[in-house]
Each structure stands twice: as structure tokens, then as C-alpha cells.
Design a protein around this motif. Structure first.
Motif, PDB file in Angstrom:
ATOM      1  N   ALA A 197      -6.085  21.300  -4.344  1.00  0.00           N
ATOM      2  CA  ALA A 197      -5.193  20.588  -5.256  1.00  0.00           C
ATOM      3  C   ALA A 197      -5.636  19.152  -5.520  1.00  0.00           C
ATOM      4  N   ASP A 198      -6.231  18.486  -4.518  1.00  0.00           N
ATOM      5  CA  ASP A 198      -6.590  17.068  -4.677  1.00  0.00           C
ATOM      6  C   ASP A 198      -8.085  16.848  -4.835  1.00  0.00           C
ATOM      7  N   TYR A 199      -8.846  17.878  -5.187  1.00  0.00           N
ATOM      8  CA  TYR A 199     -10.299  17.743  -5.265  1.00  0.00           C
ATOM      9  C   TYR A 199     -10.774  16.984  -6.512  1.00  0.00           C
ATOM     10  N   TYR A 200      -9.974  16.960  -7.559  1.00  0.00           N
ATOM     11  CA  TYR A 200     -10.402  16.344  -8.818  1.00  0.00           C
ATOM     12  C   TYR A 200      -9.338  15.375  -9.310  1.00  0.00           C
ATOM     13  N   GLU A 201      -9.796  14.372 -10.044  1.00  0.00           N
ATOM     14  CA  GLU A 201      -8.867  13.422 -10.637  1.00  0.00           C
ATOM     15  C   GLU A 201      -7.949  14.135 -11.633  1.00  0.00           C
ATOM     16  N   ARG A 202      -6.710  13.667 -11.689  1.00  0.00           N
ATOM     17  CA  ARG A 202      -5.760  14.167 -12.684  1.00  0.00           C
ATOM     18  C   ARG A 202      -5.228  12.976 -13.467  1.00  0.00           C
ATOM     19  N   VAL A 203      -5.044  13.172 -14.756  1.00  0.00           N
ATOM     20  CA  VAL A 203      -4.472  12.123 -15.592  1.00  0.00           C
ATOM     21  C   VAL A 203      -3.280  12.704 -16.337  1.00  0.00           C
ATOM     22  N   PRO A 204      -2.332  11.861 -16.712  1.00  0.00           N
ATOM     23  CA  PRO A 204      -1.175  12.366 -17.456  1.00  0.00           C
ATOM     24  C   PRO A 204      -1.588  13.030 -18.759  1.00  0.00           C
ATOM     25  N   TYR A 231     -11.922  10.729  -5.252  1.00  0.00           N
ATOM     26  CA  TYR A 231     -12.299  10.086  -3.998  1.00  0.00           C
ATOM     27  C   TYR A 231     -11.098   9.561  -3.216  1.00  0.00           C
ATOM     28  N   ASP A 232      -9.894   9.806  -3.725  1.00  0.00           N
ATOM     29  CA  ASP A 232      -8.697   9.556  -2.916  1.00  0.00           C
ATOM     30  C   ASP A 232      -8.437  10.709  -1.951  1.00  0.00           C
ATOM     31  N   SER A 233      -9.270  11.725  -2.001  1.00  0.00           N
ATOM     32  CA  SER A 233      -9.152  12.890  -1.130  1.00  0.00           C
ATOM     33  C   SER A 233     -10.143  12.788   0.024  1.00  0.00           C
ATOM     34  N   LEU A 234      -9.650  12.901   1.253  1.00  0.00           N
ATOM     35  CA  LEU A 234     -10.558  12.916   2.406  1.00  0.00           C
ATOM     36  C   LEU A 234     -11.469  14.134   2.363  1.00  0.00           C
ATOM     37  N   LEU A 281       0.856  -1.182   0.000  1.00  0.00           N
ATOM     38  CA  LEU A 281       0.000   0.000   0.000  1.00  0.00           C
ATOM     39  C   LEU A 281       0.891   1.232   0.000  1.00  0.00           C
ATOM     40  N   GLY A 282       0.523   2.212  -0.792  1.00  0.00           N
ATOM     41  CA  GLY A 282       1.304   3.434  -0.844  1.00  0.00           C
ATOM     42  C   GLY A 282       0.955   4.378   0.279  1.00  0.00           C
ATOM     43  N   ASP A 283       1.569   5.552   0.232  1.00  0.00           N
ATOM     44  CA  ASP A 283       1.266   6.582   1.204  1.00  0.00           C
ATOM     45  C   ASP A 283      -0.093   7.201   0.885  1.00  0.00           C
ATOM     46  N   GLY A 284      -0.683   7.815   1.888  1.00  0.00           N
ATOM     47  CA  GLY A 284      -1.945   8.500   1.667  1.00  0.00           C
ATOM     48  C   GLY A 284      -3.028   8.009   2.586  1.00  0.00           C
ATOM     49  N   SER A 285      -3.993   8.873   2.824  1.00  0.00           N
ATOM     50  CA  SER A 285      -5.109   8.524   3.697  1.00  0.00           C
ATOM     51  C   SER A 285      -6.062   7.539   3.042  1.00  0.00           C
ATOM     52  N   VAL A 286      -6.132   7.598   1.720  1.00  0.00           N
ATOM     53  CA  VAL A 286      -6.915   6.639   0.941  1.00  0.00           C
ATOM     54  C   VAL A 286      -5.923   5.858   0.093  1.00  0.00           C
ATOM     55  N   CYS A 287      -5.989   4.534   0.169  1.00  0.00           N
ATOM     56  CA  CYS A 287      -5.043   3.692  -0.551  1.00  0.00           C
ATOM     57  C   CYS A 287      -5.784   2.687  -1.418  1.00  0.00           C
ATOM     58  N   HIS A 288      -5.030   2.090  -2.328  1.00  0.00           N
ATOM     59  CA  HIS A 288      -5.594   1.078  -3.216  1.00  0.00           C
ATOM     60  C   HIS A 288      -4.730  -0.172  -3.137  1.00  0.00           C
ATOM     61  N   LEU A 289      -5.375  -1.282  -2.789  1.00  0.00           N
ATOM     62  CA  LEU A 289      -4.690  -2.564  -2.776  1.00  0.00           C
ATOM     63  C   LEU A 289      -5.050  -3.307  -4.047  1.00  0.00           C
ATOM     64  N   GLU A 290      -4.037  -3.751  -4.768  1.00  0.00           N
ATOM     65  CA  GLU A 290      -4.267  -4.552  -5.958  1.00  0.00           C
ATOM     66  C   GLU A 290      -3.727  -5.952  -5.688  1.00  0.00           C
ATOM     67  N   PRO A 291      -4.588  -6.862  -5.278  1.00  0.00           N
ATOM     68  CA  PRO A 291      -4.117  -8.211  -4.948  1.00  0.00           C
ATOM     69  C   PRO A 291      -3.425  -8.856  -6.143  1.00  0.00           C
ATOM     70  N   ASP A 292      -2.284  -9.479  -5.898  1.00  0.00           N
ATOM     71  CA  ASP A 292      -1.547 -10.145  -6.965  1.00  0.00           C
ATOM     72  C   ASP A 292      -1.484 -11.652  -6.783  1.00  0.00           C
ATOM     73  N   ALA A 293      -2.184 -12.149  -5.777  1.00  0.00           N
ATOM     74  CA  ALA A 293      -2.273 -13.589  -5.547  1.00  0.00           C
ATOM     75  C   ALA A 293      -3.556 -13.868  -4.775  1.00  0.00           C
ATOM     76  N   PRO A 294      -4.168 -15.029  -4.996  1.00  0.00           N
ATOM     77  CA  PRO A 294      -5.386 -15.340  -4.243  1.00  0.00           C
ATOM     78  C   PRO A 294      -5.079 -15.502  -2.759  1.00  0.00           C
ATOM     79  N   GLY A 295      -6.068 -15.194  -1.936  1.00  0.00           N
ATOM     80  CA  GLY A 295      -5.910 -15.378  -0.503  1.00  0.00           C
ATOM     81  C   GLY A 295      -6.450 -14.209   0.292  1.00  0.00           C
TER      82      GLY A 295
END
Length: 699
Positions: free
Chosen positions: A391-398, A428-431, A44-58
Motif C-alpha cells: 500500500a505504501d510502496y509508491y507516492e500517491r497524489v490527490p 521514500y516515506d516507506s521503510l 512532526l507527524g506520525d510515521g517512521s519517516v517524518c518531514h520537518l518544515e522549519p517555520d523559524a530560523p534556529g
């Protein structure tokens, strides 16, 4: 407390968003993985909201540390079931092809597989085709191709991936020998194997795993070991996993679950169940600014003056398209989430309309738009202008993913779906955003009776789970209706009560245009189980809405009556889109008051009344009735039986012009309950559009 909520269930490779509940934008929050499968390297990365991407079952366990404590979140990841599939189109497949397409080396591709987000997937040219391969789960999938960000000229392709559907599970409880016994009824998918059951406890409760005993599809816990609240979750697992089901057990919470050894009462509830009234209701959608007529500006007062008409239809629920401040006619570009649109009226006038509808016995569903805002919203303007707090209110893309023709004046661009550049996605990664949108929910939930949630598929599952618990805490009758297109059973997991039925919608269109036989509606109904929707889930059946061309325009008036008849005589919650019953042909056209089709209006009134009068039409289950079409197009006729155990009705639909004469294998009465007219003799029924007749006793 800030506990992140119930256990989460996903497949390998699927991102799971994790966030503290009841967020304070300034709070400190830290996530870390404390347990993962041996084969996993997920972090999990830094931040109050995180995203886990499972790479193995369990099973994964993540730990959240916030000011009021440290909490554990369980994530169970199952193997993904996917297959490499190919979408392809040629220049001839594009509409409005002006010949310039032949020079394009690649095309933009969007679909459910990439959340309809442009710039992430491209089809490369291969000879005369543009081709893309991607991993897809079992089911039918669609993709749209375009050569620019406008999507004015498009081509589509469809592929079907063979494989099992999702199983289903339903929990029940009883008290046995001083124990609370929770049993799971696991049902295999129509094309899947026998599922096993996995139980999970909830980290918000003090019930420990050591206090429970699990034996196959049964969990047992001594009643004296139960805490004040205990939540039990279960998931069925075969080739794929089910939507989880949940029971909540509370001490002294009421009656219905039995008594403990100390005489305390146990209350057992099913938080995922929709309100009982929803399955009996008829919804009436009003596209607000076209409702008052040609020369009258629509306002809350103007709608209120027309409630007698709405009441005359016999409907139970009015869904109003957005009423908040917006620069657009449709209202989905919100510029103020906390106030009504000035052209429609004041907050007081809106509440007066709600009160008037309530006086008529009609509930009100509010269009909740929280995936995005207008780019004219001050928050977005401040965000783009570099104000640090936004700064973090909206999604940003490259920048390289941006295929719009907008000069965003920066190295990044706002995230948005389709070509919706004027409604950027909230982040929604912003509290701060989560707190803001929860405040919006709180602002309106006590004013109305439910939310129809716009672009529900664009908002994280974890947030919807929090919204559900929030609005249901004080009002279990509150309705949550999702716009998830195409439909997705994952939103039935402690999130929404009633779901758009896109399968039946599409099938009724295909029947109306002659692309499919009328019997295809059975396949559309079967798709509900294939998707893995729980049996208790509600489904909105409709032929029109404000985002689609009118059925009458695409398919004609004769087919319209049969299609509407299907929505009122099949299980689910029927919806009428205002103007459908008056013969309006434009998608968002003005209501035809002075020149509307009164016969069509009366037809809708009679359908509403018939469904209200006959519980068999509101019951689950549909049984095809064998029949022979003596005269007429056999592909345009379908017959089925509806029963609640006490009454049996036979419905015959005819999608076509003129009258079809249909011989039924089931003996029926000779009078149409919908129109009151005789329908034939000697077992032959004459059907113009729809006939509903009592079945004779016995089968």
C-alpha cells in the motif's frame, strides 16, 4: 544502528525528511520534536519517516525512538532568501500552436521550483498572457507551460532573481599542544558578504559539546577527550548558508593526523571528497541497445567484443545506461532491480563484460535507477490492486492534481515527474521501500566501480547520505555521479562525488547556435562558485548525453569540435557520449561503425591523450587570455590559460566555420600540441576549431 545520520541544514519553509537508517520494514519508529526556536510551532507527524518544515530560523532537535535506542537529530534552519518572481507566456510562445490555445483559462507550469511535478502550480490567463508568480531564490530559473498532461505543446520562460550566491567552507585539522584543532576556511560567495562559521557535532558519536571549544572559525578539543570516532561538521553563514563540510577523526585509524598523548594514531579524513582518480578520468557513456550497430542486436557479449575500440579511445570509465530488466529500449523503466535484461544477457555475461573492461584498465559505472520503477513492475501492480503489504510502496497524489489521461481507477493517482506516467515515483516515506532500494544498492555495488544515479534530485537527501556512507565504507574509490538537472550544490553535501555541469552544457549549446559569445563559457564556470559547490567537488563536462539532441545536429560539426575541446581543456571530468565521436546525429541513434567519421574519432582520441599527458589540463583554475581576432568572427573565439604551476598551456577555441587568425597577448609556441602542426608566427595563431600551445616562460 538506526541513527538517522548527520546534522541537517535547510532554510525556513524547506521540508527536511527524517528517517531511521538500516531500516527494518516491520520496526517501530517514533519521532518527536524536543527543541525548537521560540518563534516556531513546527511539529512532526506520525510515521517512521517524518518531514520537518522549519517555520523559524534556529536549531531544531528531533528525537527518534527505535528498538535499539533513542537518537537525536539536529536540524539547523536558516532564513530563506527569496523574491516573488513572475513567469509568463503568450500563445505565440507555444510550439505546435493549432489555435486551440486561445480558449484555455489556465496552464500547467513545472520547473525546479516544484520538482517538475504537474498539477501543483497553474498559470492563470491575464489578457493575452498566462501568468504565475512564485517565490524563488537568487539565480536563473526556468518554467515550462502546457495545457495538458502530455506536454506535447509547450512554452518556456526564464527569470533571473538577483541576490547573493552561497558561500563555501572547507575544513582542515592539525594537532597543537595536545589538542586537535579543526579550522574552517570560509569563502564568501562572489556577490555575498563575509561569512561566519558554525560548527556542529554528530549525534552518532560520544563527543560532547562541553568537551570542545569554539573560537570563531576554529574548533579545539583535547586529544585525550576524543572518542573512537568523532565527526565535525561546519557550515558558513552569510546572507545564505553553505553546503556543510565534514571531517572524520578516528583513533588508530591510520596515519596522517598525528599522535595522541598515549601514542595512539589519529586518522583524519574528508568523507565528502571524490576519489582522486575521478578528476583525471574520461567517461564514455554507452547507450546500451544502440551500440552494436544496425543489424546486430546489442548484448553484453556484443559490447565485450568491442572493448578493443573503447580501449583505443583511451577512456578510463564506461558508463552503461540501464542493464536491468525493462520493457523499454532505453531501460529506465525497470521491472526487476535484481537481474539483467534478458535481451542483453545473463548476470554472468554482464560480469564477464565488467571483467573484460577491468582487464583493459577501464572502470564501470552502473546506471542506478531508484527514483521510480516501471508501472509494469509487480510491486506497482500489487500496489494498485490493493494488496495491503504494498500500500505504501509508491507516492500517491490527490485525484485533483492528476492531469494525465490515465484512468487510475481510484481516488488517488501515482506521483510522477513531468509526464512520466509509466514510471511512478517510489515512496521514500516507506521503510519497506528504503530497505528495498538499499538492497538494490548492495546487489550491484560490489560488481561495478560506481553509480550514475538517475533522477538523483527526486530521491531524498537523507537517503543519498546513507547510500554514500554505505558504499564508501568498504571502498572509498567508489564513484557517485548525480543526474541533477539543473545542477544543485546541495547534492555535494556528503552525497555525490561528481555532478552534471548543466551550466556549461547549456552555454556551449548557446555558443554553438550563436546566441552567446564564446567568452560566455567563463560565466558558466563562475556559476559553479555562485551555486556554492565546494572546491573539492567534481563536475562532469559534456556536450551530449542520451537525454538531449545531439550537439552536431543542433550546432554543426565545426562548433562540435570546439565544444568538445572545451570539455577536455577546462577543469572537470570530460564525458564522451558514444557516437559523438563517430558523427551520429540522432539522440539515441545506432552507432556508426562502417560509415562513421574517422577524422572526428581521431580528434577525440587526440584530446583524450592530450589531457592524459598534460597535468595542467586537469588542474583547477582558468585564466582568460587577452586576444585580438584579426580575421574571423570575434564572438566565436575564446582563449584561456591552464597551468599546474609547472607547465602553462594556452587554449584557443573557434566556434565557427573556416579558420580564425588570433593575435594573443601572451607569447606562445608555434606548434599545436593537439595536432602537431605549426599554428602561425609573429604571435598570431591560426585556429580551425581548437589549438593548444605552450606559453612562453613568465607572464
Amino acid at each position: 544502528m538506526h541513527h538517522p545520520g548527520p546534522p541537517r541544514f535547510a532554510t525556513v519553509g524547506e521540508s527536511v525528511e527524517l528517517a531511521p537508517r538500516r531500516p527494518d520494514p516491520d520496526m517501530a519508529a517514533e519521532w518527536r520534536v524536543v527543541e525548537r526556536p521560540a518563534a516556531s510551532t513546527a511539529t512532526l507527524g506520525d510515521g517512521s519517516v517524518c518531514h520537518l518544515e522549519p517555520d523559524a530560523p534556529g536549531v531544531y532537535r528531533a528525537e527518534l525512538t527505535v528498538p535499539d535506542g533513542t537518537y537525536e537529530q539536529i536540524i539547523r534552519a536558516f532564513p530563506g532568501v527569496t523574491e516573488t518572481a513572475q513567469f509568463s507566456v503568450t500563445a505565440d510562445d507555444f510550439d505546435d500552436n493549432d489555435g486551440a490555445l486561445t480558449v484555455a483559462d489556465r496552464a500547467i507550469v513545472i520547473g525546479k521550483f516544484n520538482d517538475f511535478t504537474m498539477g501543483t502550480h497553474w498559470a492563470e490567463r491575464d489578457g493575452d498572457e498566462w501568468v504565475i508568480e512564485t517565490e524563488l531564490p537568487p539565480g536563473t530559473h526556468h518554467a515550462s507551460f502546457s495545457f495538458d498532461g502530455s506536454f506535447e505543446s509547450t512554452a518556456t520562460d526564464e527569470v533571473t532573481v538577483e541576490g547573493p550566491g552561497r558561500p563555501r567552507v572547507e575544513l582542515a585539522s592539525e594537532t597543537v599542544d595536545g589538542d586537535l584543532v579543526v579550522s574552517a576556511d570560509a569563502c564568501a560567495a562572489p556577490s555575498g558578504g563575509k561569512p561566519e562559521v558554525e560548527f556542529y557535532l554528530d549525534g552518532r558519536d560520544t563527543l560532547e559539546e562541553s568537551a570542545v571549544t569554539v573560537d570563531g572559525d576554529e574548533l579545539r578539543v583535547p586529544q585525550e577527550g576524543l572518542p573512537e570516532t568523532a565527526r565535525v561538521h561546519a557550515v558558513a553563514v552569510a546572507e545564505r548558508h553553505s553546503v556543510a563540510d565534514t571531517l572524520v577523526v578516528e583513533r588508530d585509524g591510520g596515519t596522517g593526523g598525528g599522535e595522541t598523548a598515549t601514542g595512539e594514531t589519529l586518522s583524519v579524513s574528508r568523507p565528502a571528497d571524490p576519489p582522486a582518480w575521478a578528476s583525471d578520468a574520461t567517461i564514455y557513456e554507452i547507450f546500451v541497445r544502440s551500440f552494436a550497430g544496425e543489424t546486430v542486436d546489442t548484448s553484453f557479449e556484443a559490447i565485450e567484443r568491442r572493448v578493443r575500440y573503447i580501449e583505443s579511445l583511451g577512456v578510463d570509465v564506461v558508463w552503461l545506461t540501464p542493464v536491468q530488466a525493462s520493457p523499454t529500449r532505453h531501460g529506465y523503466h525497470i521491472t526487476d532491480f535484481f537481474d539483467t535484461a534478458a535481451d542483453l544477457g545473463t548476470r554472468e555475461e554482464f560480469e564477464s563484460l565488467v571483467d573484460r573492461l577491468h582487464d583493459a584498465g577501464i572502470r564501470v559505472v552502473f546506471d542506478l535507477v531508484i527514483n521510480h520503477s516501471s508501472r509494469d513492475h509487480p510491486a506497482f501492480q500489487l500496489h494498485r490492486a490493493g494488496v495491503p503489504e504494498y500500500a505504501d510502496y509508491y507516492e500517491r497524489v490527490p485525484a485533483e492534481r492528476d492531469v494525465s489521461d490515465v484512468d487510475w481507477a481510484g481516488e488517488d493517482a501515482p506521483g510522477h515527474y513531468f509526464n512520466w506516467t509509466r514510471i511512478p515515483n517510489l515512496n521514500y516515506d516507506s521503510l519497506a521501500v528504503r530497505r528495498w532500494m538499499l538492497d538494490v544498492v548492495d546487489e550491484w555495488r560490489d560488481v561495478v566501480d560506481g553509480f550514475r544515479c538517475d533522477v538523483a534530485w527526486g530521491v531524498p537527501h537523507g537517503f543519498w547520505k546513507e547510500v554514500r556512507e554505505r558504499v564508501k565504507a568498504d571502498d572509498t574509490e567508489f564513484l557517485l555521479l548525480d543526474e541533477t538537472v539543473p545542477r544543485d550544490a546541495a547534492f555535494a553535501e556528503n552525497e555525490f562525488d561528481v555532478h552534471y555541469d548543466t551550466d556549461l552544457f547549456d552555454t556551449l549549446r548557446d555558443i554553438g547556435t550563436g546566441e552567446e559569445p564564446a567568452s560566455a563559457l567563463f560565466e558558466a564556470l563562475d556559476a559553479t562558485a555562485e551555486h556554492g559547490y565546494p572546491d573539492h567537488a567534481g563536475h562532469m563536462r559534456y556536450v551530449d548525453n542520451h537525454d538531449e539532441d545531439r550537439y552536431i545536429d543542433d550546432c554543426g560539426g565545426a562548433s562540435l569540435r570546439a565544444a568538445v575541446g572545451a570539455t577536455f581543456t577546462l577543469p572537470g571530468t570530460p564525458m564522451i557520449y558514444a557516437g559523438q565521436e563517430r558523427g551520429v546525429e540522432q539522440q539515441r541513434g545506432t552507432m556508426r561503425w562502417h560509415d562513421g567519421d574517422n577524422a572526428l574519432t581521431d580528434f577525440h582520441r587526440r584530446l583524450v591523450a592530450l589531457r592524459a599527458d598534460h597535468a595542467s589540463l586537469r588542474a583547477p583554475g582558468v585564466h582568460p587570455v587577452p586576444h585580438t581576432v584579426e580575421t574571423g568572427d570575434s564572438d566565436g573565439v575564446v582563449a584561456y590559460e591552464r597551468t599546474d604551476g609547472d607547465e602553462r598551456l594556452v587554449v584557443v577555441l573557434h566556434f565557427g566555420d573556416g579558420t580564425a587568425n588570433v593575435s594573443l597577448d601572451t607569447p606562445v609556441g608555434d606548434t599545436d600540441l593537439l595536432g602537431g602542426a605549426p599554428v602561425g608566427s609573429d604571435g598570431t595563431v591560426a585556429v580551425g576549431d581548437i589549438v593548444v600551445v605552450p606559453a612562453a616562460s613568465g607572464r
